[in-house]
Design a protein around this motif. Structure first.
Motif, short mmCIF file in Angstrom:
data_model
loop_
_atom_site.label_atom_id
_atom_site.label_comp_id
_atom_site.label_asym_id
_atom_site.label_seq_id
_atom_site.Cartn_x
_atom_site.Cartn_y
_atom_site.Cartn_z
N ILE A 172 -66.18 23.69 12.85
CA ILE A 172 -66.41 24.32 14.16
C ILE A 172 -66.77 25.80 14.01
O ILE A 172 -67.71 26.28 14.61
CB ILE A 172 -65.17 24.15 15.06
N PHE A 173 -66.01 26.52 13.19
CA PHE A 173 -66.22 27.96 13.09
C PHE A 173 -67.40 28.36 12.22
O PHE A 173 -68.06 29.35 12.47
CB PHE A 173 -64.96 28.67 12.59
N SER A 174 -67.68 27.59 11.19
CA SER A 174 -68.69 28.01 10.24
C SER A 174 -70.06 27.40 10.48
O SER A 174 -71.07 28.09 10.39
CB SER A 174 -68.24 27.68 8.81
N THR A 191 -81.19 27.16 4.28
CA THR A 191 -80.85 28.09 3.20
C THR A 191 -79.35 28.05 2.93
O THR A 191 -78.91 28.01 1.79
CB THR A 191 -81.26 29.53 3.56
N ARG A 192 -78.55 28.04 3.99
CA ARG A 192 -77.10 28.12 3.85
C ARG A 192 -76.39 26.77 3.77
O ARG A 192 -75.23 26.72 3.37
CB ARG A 192 -76.54 28.93 5.01
N LEU A 193 -77.04 25.70 4.17
CA LEU A 193 -76.38 24.39 4.23
C LEU A 193 -75.77 23.94 2.90
O LEU A 193 -74.61 23.50 2.89
CB LEU A 193 -77.35 23.33 4.77
N PRO A 194 -76.45 24.02 1.77
CA PRO A 194 -75.82 23.56 0.51
C PRO A 194 -74.57 24.36 0.14
O PRO A 194 -73.64 23.81 -0.44
CB PRO A 194 -76.91 23.77 -0.54
N PHE A 195 -74.53 25.61 0.49
CA PHE A 195 -73.37 26.45 0.18
C PHE A 195 -72.22 26.12 1.12
O PHE A 195 -71.06 26.16 0.73
CB PHE A 195 -73.78 27.92 0.26
N PHE A 196 -72.56 25.76 2.35
CA PHE A 196 -71.56 25.31 3.32
C PHE A 196 -70.94 23.99 2.86
O PHE A 196 -69.72 23.81 2.94
CB PHE A 196 -72.22 25.16 4.69
N ILE A 246 -58.01 16.79 7.33
CA ILE A 246 -58.83 16.51 8.51
C ILE A 246 -58.89 17.72 9.43
O ILE A 246 -59.96 18.12 9.90
CB ILE A 246 -58.29 15.28 9.26
N VAL A 247 -57.75 18.35 9.70
CA VAL A 247 -57.70 19.53 10.58
C VAL A 247 -58.48 20.69 9.97
O VAL A 247 -59.25 21.37 10.66
CB VAL A 247 -56.23 19.93 10.88
N VAL A 248 -58.29 20.93 8.67
CA VAL A 248 -58.99 22.04 7.99
C VAL A 248 -60.49 21.83 8.04
O VAL A 248 -61.25 22.75 8.33
CB VAL A 248 -58.48 22.17 6.54
N VAL A 249 -60.93 20.61 7.77
CA VAL A 249 -62.36 20.31 7.80
C VAL A 249 -62.92 20.52 9.20
O VAL A 249 -64.00 21.09 9.37
CB VAL A 249 -62.62 18.88 7.28
N CYS A 250 -62.18 20.10 10.21
CA CYS A 250 -62.64 20.30 11.60
C CYS A 250 -62.73 21.77 11.96
O CYS A 250 -63.71 22.21 12.57
CB CYS A 250 -61.72 19.56 12.57
N ILE A 251 -61.72 22.54 11.59
CA ILE A 251 -61.74 23.98 11.89
C ILE A 251 -62.89 24.66 11.16
O ILE A 251 -63.63 25.46 11.74
CB ILE A 251 -60.38 24.63 11.52
N LEU A 252 -63.05 24.36 9.89
CA LEU A 252 -64.15 24.94 9.11
C LEU A 252 -65.49 24.54 9.70
O LEU A 252 -66.40 25.36 9.81
CB LEU A 252 -64.05 24.50 7.65
N LEU A 301 -56.31 29.30 2.22
CA LEU A 301 -57.75 29.40 1.98
C LEU A 301 -58.52 29.49 3.28
O LEU A 301 -59.49 30.24 3.40
CB LEU A 301 -58.23 28.21 1.15
N LEU A 302 -58.08 28.76 4.28
CA LEU A 302 -58.75 28.79 5.58
C LEU A 302 -58.55 30.13 6.28
O LEU A 302 -59.40 30.56 7.06
CB LEU A 302 -58.24 27.65 6.46
N LEU A 303 -57.45 30.81 6.01
CA LEU A 303 -57.19 32.13 6.60
C LEU A 303 -57.80 33.27 5.78
O LEU A 303 -57.78 34.42 6.21
CB LEU A 303 -55.69 32.36 6.74
#
Length: 194
Positions: A32-34, A114-119, A24-30, A150-152
């Motif tokens: 927010i930042f990406s 363009t980028r959404l499927p890769f995200f 949950i934390v990793v998904v939230c950080i990814l 992986l997140l870092l």
């Protein structure tokens, strides 16, 4: 095995393990930042090249540089015409072009779509890693360390925000190795085709 998997699923329903909260934390950080950057930062050269080929992919059913009214080329035209006379067909991975064409059909042609499927594939990598817990003794520790590393990883964060096949190569490698481990751990026998 199935018994171990059912036990893990039962434990998961009764109490949430540490790895669930890490996910949950990793998904939230990814997120927010990406996600904030995939629609605002201009497409890179190779991404815009792929985005421009979507029309020929939609019209012809395969990626070509000639869409019927526009010729898209990523390298010098003289170089291409010398090597590939006639209608030049893209020789790199076609999967990314089909993904972009499908995204444009669903959401319209813009930087975000363009980028959404890769995200989304980047999120699926963490979910796949979460299911790798079935194969390890210290399942929460392995998932937590793997997710944080992986997140870092700056390269991974760049790939999540780019419209390139790299993120799908990582996702499909993880999925195929997961299926391989699942087959090895199952008690079923699979006949060898003749």
């Amino acid at each position: 095995t199935m018994h171990t998997r059912k036990k893990i699923e039962k434990d998961f329903l009764e109490k949430k393990p540490l790895s669930f909260w890490v996910l949950i934390v990793v998904v939230c950080i990814l997120f927010i930042f990406s996600l904030s950057k995939i629609g605002t930062v201009t497409l890179w050269g190779d991404e815009s090249y792929r985005a421009m080929i979507w029309q020929s992919t939609s019209l012809n059913g395969y990626p070509t540089h000639w869409s019927g009214f526009q010729y898209t080329v990523g390298v010098d035209e003289k170089f291409l015409s010398h090597l590939f006379p006639g209608k030049y067909v893209e020789i790199s991975s076609w999967f990314q072009y089909y993904i972009i064409a499908l995204s444009y059909k669903l959401f319209g042609a813009n930087t975000f779509s363009t980028r959404l499927p890769f995200f989304i594939a980047g999120f699926l990598i963490f979910i796949t890693l979460y299911h790798y817990r079935y194969f390890f003794q210290n399942k929460d520790k392995v998932f937590t360390v793997t997710s944080v590393l992986l997140l870092l990883n700056v390269t991974f964060l760049i790939y999540v925000q780019q419209a390139n096949y790299y993120i799908y190569a990582l996702l499909f490698t993880l999925l195929s190795s997961f299926l391989f481990f699942d087959i090895l751990n199952s008690k079923k026998t699979y006949p060898i085709p003749k």
